[in-house]
Design a protein around this motif. Structure first.
Motif, PDB file in Angstrom:
ATOM      1  N   ALA A  76       0.697  -1.322   0.016  1.00 58.20           N
ATOM      2  CA  ALA A  76       0.081   0.009  -0.066  1.00 58.20           C
ATOM      3  C   ALA A  76       0.847   1.352  -0.142  1.00 58.20           C
ATOM      4  O   ALA A  76       0.650   2.111   0.845  1.00 58.20           O
ATOM      5  CB  ALA A  76      -0.892   0.078   1.084  1.00 58.20           C
ATOM      6  N   GLY A  77       1.899   1.360  -1.077  1.00 55.01           N
ATOM      7  CA  GLY A  77       2.567   2.436  -1.085  1.00 55.01           C
ATOM      8  C   GLY A  77       2.003   3.476  -1.807  1.00 55.01           C
ATOM      9  O   GLY A  77       1.080   3.376  -2.694  1.00 55.01           O
ATOM     10  N   PRO A  78       2.451   4.716  -1.664  1.00 58.58           N
ATOM     11  CA  PRO A  78       1.728   6.070  -2.214  1.00 58.58           C
ATOM     12  C   PRO A  78       2.339   5.987  -3.934  1.00 58.58           C
ATOM     13  O   PRO A  78       3.254   5.828  -4.158  1.00 58.58           O
ATOM     14  CB  PRO A  78       2.446   7.074  -1.572  1.00 58.58           C
ATOM     15  CG  PRO A  78       3.573   6.941  -1.260  1.00 58.58           C
ATOM     16  CD  PRO A  78       3.418   5.257  -0.644  1.00 58.58           C
ATOM     17  N   ALA A 123       3.548   9.752   2.211  1.00 63.92           N
ATOM     18  CA  ALA A 123       4.155   8.574   2.923  1.00 63.92           C
ATOM     19  C   ALA A 123       5.140   8.068   2.350  1.00 63.92           C
ATOM     20  O   ALA A 123       5.457   8.847   1.115  1.00 63.92           O
ATOM     21  CB  ALA A 123       2.969   7.651   2.766  1.00 63.92           C
ATOM     22  N   VAL A 124       5.812   7.373   3.047  1.00 66.65           N
ATOM     23  CA  VAL A 124       7.240   6.740   2.426  1.00 66.65           C
ATOM     24  C   VAL A 124       7.143   6.039   1.084  1.00 66.65           C
ATOM     25  O   VAL A 124       6.368   4.959   1.318  1.00 66.65           O
ATOM     26  CB  VAL A 124       8.165   6.203   3.444  1.00 66.65           C
ATOM     27  CG1 VAL A 124       9.298   5.663   2.897  1.00 66.65           C
ATOM     28  CG2 VAL A 124       8.263   7.242   4.672  1.00 66.65           C
ATOM     29  N   GLY A 125       7.506   6.539  -0.003  1.00 69.30           N
ATOM     30  CA  GLY A 125       7.427   5.580  -1.224  1.00 69.30           C
ATOM     31  C   GLY A 125       8.542   4.284  -1.243  1.00 69.30           C
ATOM     32  O   GLY A 125       9.449   4.638  -0.371  1.00 69.30           O
ATOM     33  N   LEU A 130       5.137  -2.147   4.616  1.00 76.11           N
ATOM     34  CA  LEU A 130       5.073  -1.842   5.872  1.00 76.11           C
ATOM     35  C   LEU A 130       3.846  -0.850   6.299  1.00 76.11           C
ATOM     36  O   LEU A 130       3.003  -1.331   7.158  1.00 76.11           O
ATOM     37  CB  LEU A 130       6.262  -0.991   6.392  1.00 76.11           C
ATOM     38  CG  LEU A 130       7.610  -1.979   6.108  1.00 76.11           C
ATOM     39  CD1 LEU A 130       8.789  -0.894   6.829  1.00 76.11           C
ATOM     40  CD2 LEU A 130       7.633  -2.814   7.709  1.00 76.11           C
ATOM     41  N   LEU A 131       3.525  -0.077   5.304  1.00 74.01           N
ATOM     42  CA  LEU A 131       2.301   0.919   5.294  1.00 74.01           C
ATOM     43  C   LEU A 131       0.900  -0.023   5.448  1.00 74.01           C
ATOM     44  O   LEU A 131       0.180   0.452   6.031  1.00 74.01           O
ATOM     45  CB  LEU A 131       2.394   2.027   4.176  1.00 74.01           C
ATOM     46  CG  LEU A 131       3.453   2.881   4.223  1.00 74.01           C
ATOM     47  CD1 LEU A 131       3.395   3.817   3.006  1.00 74.01           C
ATOM     48  CD2 LEU A 131       3.359   3.876   5.381  1.00 74.01           C
ATOM     49  N   SER A 132       1.179  -1.073   4.602  1.00 70.98           N
ATOM     50  CA  SER A 132      -0.109  -1.994   4.592  1.00 70.98           C
ATOM     51  C   SER A 132      -0.477  -2.599   5.960  1.00 70.98           C
ATOM     52  O   SER A 132      -1.645  -2.824   6.325  1.00 70.98           O
ATOM     53  CB  SER A 132       0.185  -3.153   3.543  1.00 70.98           C
ATOM     54  OG  SER A 132       0.891  -3.934   4.265  1.00 70.98           O
TER      55      SER A 132
END
Length: 188
Positions: A76-78, A123-125, A130-132
């Motif tokens: 779930a990256g930007p 958010a960190v590309g 990790l974001l997920s």
């Protein structure tokens, strides 16, 4: 500064955020990328309803990968925010208050952020896996035919982001370069 933000957030909370602040977002947000933005934009221009109430809403520029078995969502990256710049001022005028993505925004978008008291977060590309882990639920609510670009309703807990453009138009991408020049006396 580091802070937590419950969304939807009220205008006062957003006004207190400053460019460069680290923020952990908890609450309901939506995903939308290029194709979904175009559909919403075209619908609004034609006087039609759109599938989400933008008033106070945050949109994460995200097209997740498929979820593995037992997972809520895939990576779930930007995505690059400037791809939404054409559509953003109209959505901000409809009540959109927060955007999460990566990269610079146009002056027109920054002006609209100021006019509408909104905030642009990054958010960190490259950290999509990790974001997920911060996404606790995900449901496609509109434009299912767009696949990964469908609009999803997410519930997130402690999603880490950085304020890039605050509600006053202060831009971390510009101020960081100036700070570097002042500190090291070099061109960035």
């Amino acid at each position: 500064m580091e802070t937590t933000l419950q969304v939807p957030a009220d205008n006062e909370e957003l006004k207190n955020l400053r460019s460069g602040d680290y923020v952990y977002i908890t609450g309901t947000i939506y995903t939308a990328r290029d194709a979904a933005h175009k559909r919403m934009y075209d619908s609004l221009l034609n006087g039609e309803n759109i599938p989400i109430d933008l008033n106070g809403t945050f949109i994460y520029y995200l097209g997740p990968t498929p979820a593995r078995p037992g997972e809520v969502i895939g990576s779930a990256g930007p995505t690059t925010s400037s791809r939404m710049d054409k559509y953003t001022p109209l959505l901000l005028n409809q009540g959109l208050k927060g955007m999460i993505g990566k990269g610079k925004r146009s002056e027109k978008v920054i002006d609209s952020i100021k006019e509408n008291g909104a905030v642009y977060f990054a958010a960190v590309g490259g950290a999509g896996a990790l974001l997920s882990k911060c996404i606790k639920s995900s449901e496609v609510i509109a434009y299912d035919d767009l696949g990964t670009e469908a609009i999803r309703k997410l519930y997130v807990e402690n999603l880490p982001v950085i304020v890039i453009v605050d509600s006053e138009g202060n831009n971390l991408y510009e101020s960081a370069v100036e700070e570097y020049k002042n500190r090291y006396g070099k061109e960035a």
